[in-house]
Design a protein around this motif. Structure first.
Motif, PDB file in Angstrom:
ATOM      1  N   PRO A   1      47.275   3.646  55.740  1.00 30.55           N
ATOM      2  CA  PRO A   1      47.843   4.115  57.062  1.00 30.55           C
ATOM      3  C   PRO A   1      47.587   3.184  58.214  1.00 30.55           C
ATOM      4  CG  PRO A   1      46.337   5.580  55.915  1.00 30.55           C
ATOM      5  CD  PRO A   1      46.329   4.667  55.060  1.00 30.55           C
ATOM      6  N   PRO A   2      48.461   3.201  59.348  1.00 32.07           N
ATOM      7  CA  PRO A   2      48.033   2.318  60.485  1.00 32.07           C
ATOM      8  C   PRO A   2      46.874   2.747  61.155  1.00 32.07           C
ATOM      9  CG  PRO A   2      50.106   3.813  60.687  1.00 32.07           C
ATOM     10  CD  PRO A   2      49.487   4.058  59.304  1.00 32.07           C
ATOM     11  N   GLY A   3      46.142   1.819  61.689  1.00 27.26           N
ATOM     12  CA  GLY A   3      45.220   1.806  62.551  1.00 27.26           C
ATOM     13  C   GLY A   3      44.205   1.471  61.772  1.00 27.26           C
ATOM     14  N   GLY A   4      43.643   2.056  60.681  1.00 30.02           N
ATOM     15  CA  GLY A   4      42.449   1.771  59.856  1.00 30.02           C
ATOM     16  C   GLY A   4      42.790   0.717  58.771  1.00 30.02           C
ATOM     17  N   GLY A   5      44.118   0.684  58.366  1.00 33.37           N
ATOM     18  CA  GLY A   5      44.373  -0.156  57.239  1.00 33.37           C
ATOM     19  C   GLY A   5      43.552   0.291  55.962  1.00 33.37           C
ATOM     20  N   ARG A   6      43.451  -0.677  55.041  1.00 34.37           N
ATOM     21  CA  ARG A   6      42.787  -0.587  53.823  1.00 34.37           C
ATOM     22  C   ARG A   6      41.152  -0.130  54.334  1.00 34.37           C
ATOM     23  NH1 ARG A   6      40.910  -5.397  49.998  1.00 34.37           N
ATOM     24  NH2 ARG A   6      39.752  -4.238  48.491  1.00 34.37           N
ATOM     25  N   ILE A   7      40.672  -1.214  54.810  1.00 34.87           N
ATOM     26  CA  ILE A   7      39.178  -1.361  54.887  1.00 34.87           C
ATOM     27  C   ILE A   7      38.667  -0.331  55.714  1.00 34.87           C
ATOM     28  CG2 ILE A   7      37.189  -2.815  56.008  1.00 34.87           C
ATOM     29  CD1 ILE A   7      38.440  -3.796  53.490  1.00 34.87           C
ATOM     30  N   TRP A   8      39.219   0.429  56.834  1.00 37.01           N
ATOM     31  CA  TRP A   8      38.807   1.466  57.733  1.00 37.01           C
ATOM     32  C   TRP A   8      39.669   2.670  57.456  1.00 37.01           C
ATOM     33  CZ3 TRP A   8      34.327   0.353  60.071  1.00 37.01           C
ATOM     34  CH2 TRP A   8      33.960  -1.075  60.192  1.00 37.01           C
ATOM     35  N   ARG A   9      40.289   2.785  56.347  1.00 32.89           N
ATOM     36  CA  ARG A   9      40.939   3.990  55.970  1.00 32.89           C
ATOM     37  C   ARG A   9      39.936   5.337  56.092  1.00 32.89           C
ATOM     38  NH1 ARG A   9      40.056   1.477  51.251  1.00 32.89           N
ATOM     39  NH2 ARG A   9      39.044   2.667  49.493  1.00 32.89           N
ATOM     40  N   HIS A  10      40.485   6.389  56.329  1.00 32.91           N
ATOM     41  CA  HIS A  10      39.501   7.455  56.045  1.00 32.91           C
ATOM     42  C   HIS A  10      39.071   7.785  54.765  1.00 32.91           C
ATOM     43  CE1 HIS A  10      38.759  11.999  56.315  1.00 32.91           C
ATOM     44  NE2 HIS A  10      38.303  11.939  57.261  1.00 32.91           N
ATOM     45  N   ASP A  11      39.848   7.704  53.727  1.00 33.38           N
ATOM     46  CA  ASP A  11      39.521   7.888  52.346  1.00 33.38           C
ATOM     47  C   ASP A  11      38.584   6.926  51.927  1.00 33.38           C
ATOM     48  OD1 ASP A  11      39.760   9.016  49.846  1.00 33.38           O
ATOM     49  OD2 ASP A  11      41.384   7.647  49.327  1.00 33.38           O
ATOM     50  N   GLN A  12      37.333   7.071  52.292  1.00 35.61           N
ATOM     51  CA  GLN A  12      36.157   6.212  51.557  1.00 35.61           C
ATOM     52  C   GLN A  12      34.993   7.077  51.852  1.00 35.61           C
ATOM     53  OE1 GLN A  12      34.984   2.778  53.553  1.00 35.61           O
ATOM     54  NE2 GLN A  12      36.800   3.170  54.833  1.00 35.61           N
ATOM     55  N   SER A  13      33.780   7.195  51.463  1.00 33.27           N
ATOM     56  CA  SER A  13      32.823   7.940  51.117  1.00 33.27           C
ATOM     57  C   SER A  13      32.120   8.016  52.684  1.00 33.27           C
ATOM     58  CB  SER A  13      31.436   7.060  50.501  1.00 33.27           C
ATOM     59  OG  SER A  13      30.391   7.852  50.737  1.00 33.27           O
ATOM     60  N   PRO A  14      31.977   9.363  52.964  1.00 33.97           N
ATOM     61  CA  PRO A  14      31.308   9.609  54.236  1.00 33.97           C
ATOM     62  C   PRO A  14      29.966   8.955  54.557  1.00 33.97           C
ATOM     63  CG  PRO A  14      31.158  11.385  52.993  1.00 33.97           C
ATOM     64  CD  PRO A  14      32.124  10.699  52.265  1.00 33.97           C
ATOM     65  N   LEU A  15      29.297   8.556  53.625  1.00 36.15           N
ATOM     66  CA  LEU A  15      27.866   7.792  53.554  1.00 36.15           C
ATOM     67  C   LEU A  15      27.912   6.671  54.311  1.00 36.15           C
ATOM     68  CD1 LEU A  15      26.363   8.938  50.228  1.00 36.15           C
ATOM     69  CD2 LEU A  15      26.086  10.041  52.448  1.00 36.15           C
ATOM     70  N   LEU A  16      29.177   5.878  54.139  1.00 33.36           N
ATOM     71  CA  LEU A  16      29.155   4.384  54.707  1.00 33.36           C
ATOM     72  C   LEU A  16      29.367   4.333  56.261  1.00 33.36           C
ATOM     73  CD1 LEU A  16      31.504   3.141  52.038  1.00 33.36           C
ATOM     74  CD2 LEU A  16      29.104   3.260  52.151  1.00 33.36           C
ATOM     75  N   TRP A  17      28.580   3.518  56.923  1.00 34.85           N
ATOM     76  CA  TRP A  17      28.526   3.270  58.146  1.00 34.85           C
ATOM     77  C   TRP A  17      29.121   2.073  58.645  1.00 34.85           C
ATOM     78  CZ3 TRP A  17      22.380   4.123  59.239  1.00 34.85           C
ATOM     79  CH2 TRP A  17      22.055   5.393  58.910  1.00 34.85           C
ATOM     80  N   MET A  18      29.226   2.141  60.012  1.00 37.40           N
ATOM     81  CA  MET A  18      29.582   0.416  60.560  1.00 37.40           C
ATOM     82  C   MET A  18      28.298  -0.076  61.038  1.00 37.40           C
ATOM     83  SD  MET A  18      32.316   1.794  63.590  1.00 37.40           S
ATOM     84  CE  MET A  18      32.866  -0.040  63.649  1.00 37.40           C
ATOM     85  N   ASN A  19      28.291  -1.247  61.179  1.00 37.16           N
ATOM     86  CA  ASN A  19      27.033  -2.291  61.204  1.00 37.16           C
ATOM     87  C   ASN A  19      27.100  -2.631  62.606  1.00 37.16           C
ATOM     88  OD1 ASN A  19      29.031  -4.081  60.924  1.00 37.16           O
ATOM     89  ND2 ASN A  19      27.558  -5.412  60.728  1.00 37.16           N
ATOM     90  N   SER A  20      27.750  -1.828  63.719  1.00 41.99           N
ATOM     91  CA  SER A  20      27.662  -1.982  65.139  1.00 41.99           C
ATOM     92  C   SER A  20      27.342  -0.709  65.856  1.00 41.99           C
ATOM     93  CB  SER A  20      29.024  -2.694  65.619  1.00 41.99           C
ATOM     94  OG  SER A  20      29.058  -3.978  65.021  1.00 41.99           O
ATOM     95  N   THR A  21      26.890  -0.498  66.912  1.00 44.10           N
ATOM     96  CA  THR A  21      26.617   0.481  67.545  1.00 44.10           C
ATOM     97  C   THR A  21      27.931   1.133  68.229  1.00 44.10           C
ATOM     98  OG1 THR A  21      25.733  -0.530  69.471  1.00 44.10           O
ATOM     99  CG2 THR A  21      24.199   0.055  68.012  1.00 44.10           C
ATOM    100  N   ALA A  22      28.134   2.272  68.555  1.00 44.35           N
ATOM    101  CA  ALA A  22      29.199   2.736  69.233  1.00 44.35           C
ATOM    102  C   ALA A  22      29.696   2.173  70.465  1.00 44.35           C
ATOM    103  CB  ALA A  22      29.294   4.407  69.240  1.00 44.35           C
ATOM    104  N   GLU A  23      28.585   1.719  71.220  1.00 45.17           N
ATOM    105  CA  GLU A  23      28.975   1.346  72.455  1.00 45.17           C
ATOM    106  C   GLU A  23      29.533   0.014  72.574  1.00 45.17           C
ATOM    107  OE1 GLU A  23      25.542   1.610  75.054  1.00 45.17           O
ATOM    108  OE2 GLU A  23      24.211  -0.008  73.943  1.00 45.17           O
ATOM    109  N   ASP A  24      29.387  -0.801  71.206  1.00 51.06           N
ATOM    110  CA  ASP A  24      29.694  -2.378  71.003  1.00 51.06           C
ATOM    111  C   ASP A  24      30.873  -2.345  70.361  1.00 51.06           C
ATOM    112  OD1 ASP A  24      27.476  -3.171  72.399  1.00 51.06           O
ATOM    113  OD2 ASP A  24      26.108  -3.390  70.538  1.00 51.06           O
ATOM    114  N   VAL A  25      31.693  -1.297  70.092  1.00 50.27           N
ATOM    115  CA  VAL A  25      32.999  -1.140  69.340  1.00 50.27           C
ATOM    116  C   VAL A  25      34.218  -1.028  70.288  1.00 50.27           C
ATOM    117  CG1 VAL A  25      34.527  -0.341  67.521  1.00 50.27           C
ATOM    118  CG2 VAL A  25      31.782  -0.803  67.158  1.00 50.27           C
ATOM    119  N   THR A  26      34.950  -2.097  70.543  1.00 48.85           N
ATOM    120  CA  THR A  26      36.234  -1.670  71.352  1.00 48.85           C
ATOM    121  C   THR A  26      37.284  -2.556  70.954  1.00 48.85           C
ATOM    122  OG1 THR A  26      37.142  -1.602  73.795  1.00 48.85           O
ATOM    123  CG2 THR A  26      35.891  -3.546  72.994  1.00 48.85           C
ATOM    124  N   MET A  27      38.531  -1.790  71.021  1.00 49.81           N
ATOM    125  CA  MET A  27      39.877  -2.294  70.738  1.00 49.81           C
ATOM    126  C   MET A  27      40.619  -2.736  71.926  1.00 49.81           C
ATOM    127  SD  MET A  27      40.660  -2.536  67.339  1.00 49.81           S
ATOM    128  CE  MET A  27      42.517  -2.342  67.342  1.00 49.81           C
TER     129      MET A  27
END
Length: 615
Positions: A43-69
């Motif tokens: 799916p566009p946006g997330g692509g393979r690495i950031w797709r929704h279809d992965q374990s809900p236990l997995l996190w990002m390694n950056s804080t929410a305020e440190d992520v922008t597009m």
């Protein structure tokens, strides 16, 4: 006449490029018509690495305020700034009802604070929203066609239309221009890994080569059995989570505040080690206050210009690394002297003048630091950082486990204590350095590993979980300089390390906990392999060579291809991430803007020429 652009890769990098096309179209393309074919099986946006279809236990390694597009005023580019929300701001919009998301994501957004680490599913929602907003902001004449297929080949002359062949499609997409915005891809294994895989197949063992952990088949890692793991970076952290919480284990906080792990009984025992023998450093757990170091200081555009002008080219170890190290040291000591002057023996202006006049690694620099910074703990020692267990030998298995737990706890304490804020200044310097290095080209795997080790480590809570798993006996540390061999006599894998001489661990399972090294030469991606076979140039390390200015693909004679472009980790101009921290003049944003402007100018010119020819 409608022009056509094919973008292969619909993840964050492809989305970021599309955002820059939308931002620059009014100036450079006007109201002309353009078909953009966005090719990706995911799916566009997330692509393979950031797709929704992965374990809900997995996190990002950056804080929410440190992520922008989205770009901001820090980005040095010709195109217009089009501001937008960070992940934290977007989550607030979800909470305010301004953005609609799926129910599960709404709950996650409701619990997300600016300094929290979002789950990857929530990031997927953010990226999908960015993509949808970007498409909606394109001029009426530009139409996006989503092609949920895999691109397998690009053909066509330098001065004519390109053909992009898709798996399962009998005819190609015809394009004026093609851009590859591919993410991390599988690669053919090197000889050692092929030998280990063959040994595993022969003896009925489990061998997992480097891969994106969320895509790895983990069922062969059996409950209670030892598993050897090489790698202690983010891929290992994902593996650790999927094999513990992912199999029903849970954590609780004891009355003394210590985290404890309650096993489910389904976990294997992970024996983990690496070259350094320690995990990546924890993410810093406090915000920045006060004066920022004025970066770049010793490794900026002028120094890069000088390196690029060298007749024989620049050698990383001899020419580039000393400048990087000097930059990191400058940031460290600037912060120490300005924020913690009571721990210094001279005035900053005096130190800075002498620091500027000395060479990295020189006796004069060592003497200056020793005389100016009384406590060795306040001095920056990059060699010790890179080799934390060099020369350290433990007398027993128990001593090794205790020693590594003490090391990890000390790292957590330091990374969450603003008294050590020079560490954060070094982090800012690393970002600045990375932004300059995109112009130089392939720096080899050591630099990227060192950068990730210092600047892209796991959230602090993950290392606290690692400590709990170690205390529970689910994770056991192997130490540094781990070597793994295939033991034909026992039919098992055998691991040894320099940290505990004479000891060894055998297991029927081995996991290479890391991503494959990006390589055009050894990629399993048919499109990249085809480009290389058709004459595209690669660096000695196997990365696709591109023009640093706008991403045009280079051939082996050094010519740029006027109709083929590439951005991302498979190129020698790879940036540190497709999304990034706000206010950091992100190289990926600069690259996206430059490429988008080149694309639009070419297409506008081609359309004008075609129209004139028809008159």
């Amino acid at each position: 006449m409608r022009s056509s652009l094919v973008i292969v890769g619909a993840g964050p990098r492809g989305t970021g490029l599309l955002e820059r096309i939308a931002a620059n179209a009014a100036e450079l393309y006007g109201d002309r018509e353009l078909d953009v074919h966005l090719v990706d099986p995911h799916p566009p946006g997330g692509g393979r690495i950031w797709r929704h279809d992965q374990s809900p236990l997995l996190w990002m390694n950056s804080t929410a305020e440190d992520v922008t597009m989205f770009t901001d005023d820090s980005v040095e580019m010709a195109g217009p700034v089009r501001p937008g929300p960070t992940l934290a701001d977007w989550a607030q919009q979800v909470r305010d009802g301004a953005v609609d998301v799926a129910p599960g994501l709404a709950e996650a957004a409701g619990a997300l604070g600016p300094r929290d680490f979002a789950g990857r599913r929530l990031q997927s929602g953010y990226l999908e929203w960015v993509y949808a907003r970007t498409v909606a902001e394109l001029p009426p004449g530009i139409t996006v066609h989503e092609r949920r297929q895999r691109a397998v080949r690009v053909a066509g002359p330098r001065d004519g239309s390109q053909q992009v062949w898709l798996a399962g499609r009998p005819t190609p997409l015809v394009a004026d221009l093609v851009v590859l915005t591919l993410g991390h891809l599988a690669a053919e294994p090197p000889p050692e890994q092929r030998a280990l895989a063959a040994f595993a197949a022969e003896h009925g063992l489990t061998y997992l080569p480097p891969d994106f952990t969320a895509d790895s088949e983990l069922s062969g890692l059996r409950a209670g059995e030892p598993v050897l793991v090489r790698g202690m970076g983010l891929a290992f952290v994902d593996l650790m989570i999927l094999l513990t919480e992912g199999r029903g284990g849970r954590y609780l906080t004891r009355p003394d505040g210590e985290l404890a792990y309650l096993p489910s009984g389904e976990e294997p025992v992970l024996h983990v080690g690496s070259r350094r023998g320690v995990p990546y450093h924890s993410k810093i757990g406090y915000g920045w206050t006060g004066e920022r170091p004025p970066l770049p200081r010793f490794f900026g555009p002028a120094e890069v210009d000088a390196l690029l002008a060298r007749p024989g080219g620049a050698d990383f170890t001899r020419d580039v690394w000393p400048l990087i190290a000097k930059e990191l040291g400058f940031a460290h000591y600037h912060r120490l002297f300005t924020a913690h002057p009571e721990r210094t023996a001279v005035h900053w202006t005096d130190f800075e003048e002498k620091y500027a006049a000395t060479d990295f690694g020189s006796a004069a620099l060592q003497a200056l630091v020793a005389a100016s910074v009384p406590d060795p703990a306040d001095r920056l020692d990059l060699e010790a950082l890179d080799h934390p267990l060099d020369g350290v030998r433990f007398g027993s298995e128990a001593a090794l486990q205790d020693g590594l737990r003490a090391y990890i706890q000390a790292d957590l304490d330091r990374r969450h204590d603003p008294a050590y804020s020079p560490d954060q200044a070094v982090f800012l310097a690393l970002l600045s350095v990375y932004g300059q290095l995109t112009r130089i080209g392939d720096r080899g795997p050591w630099w990227h590993g060192f950068f990730s080790y210092l600047a892209s480590g796991p959230p602090g809570p993950r290392l606290r979980q690692l400590l709990a798993l170690s205390r529970a006996g689910v994770v056991k540390f192997l130490g540094a300089d781990v070597s793994v061999t295939a033991d034909a006599e026992s039919g098992r894998f055998r691991a040894r390390s320099a940290s505990l001489p004479g000891a060894e661990v055998t297991a029927r399972a081995l996991v290479e906990a890391r991503l494959p090294e990006p390589s055009v030469v050894h990629s399993r991606d048919a499109l990249l392999r085809g480009l290389y076979a058709d004459g595209a140039a690669a660096t000695p390390g196997g990365l696709l060579r591109v023009d640093a200015a706008d991403g045009r693909v280079l051939d082996r004679s050094g010519r740029t291809h006027p109709r083929r472009f590439a951005l991302g980790p498979h190129t020698d101009a790879r940036a540190s991430g497709a999304f990034t921290r706000p206010g950091t003049n992100a190289p990926s944003f600069r690259q996206n803007d430059a490429t988008a402007r080149t694309l639009l100018a070419f297409l506008a010119r081609t359309t004008k020429d075609s129209h004139a020819a028809d008159q």
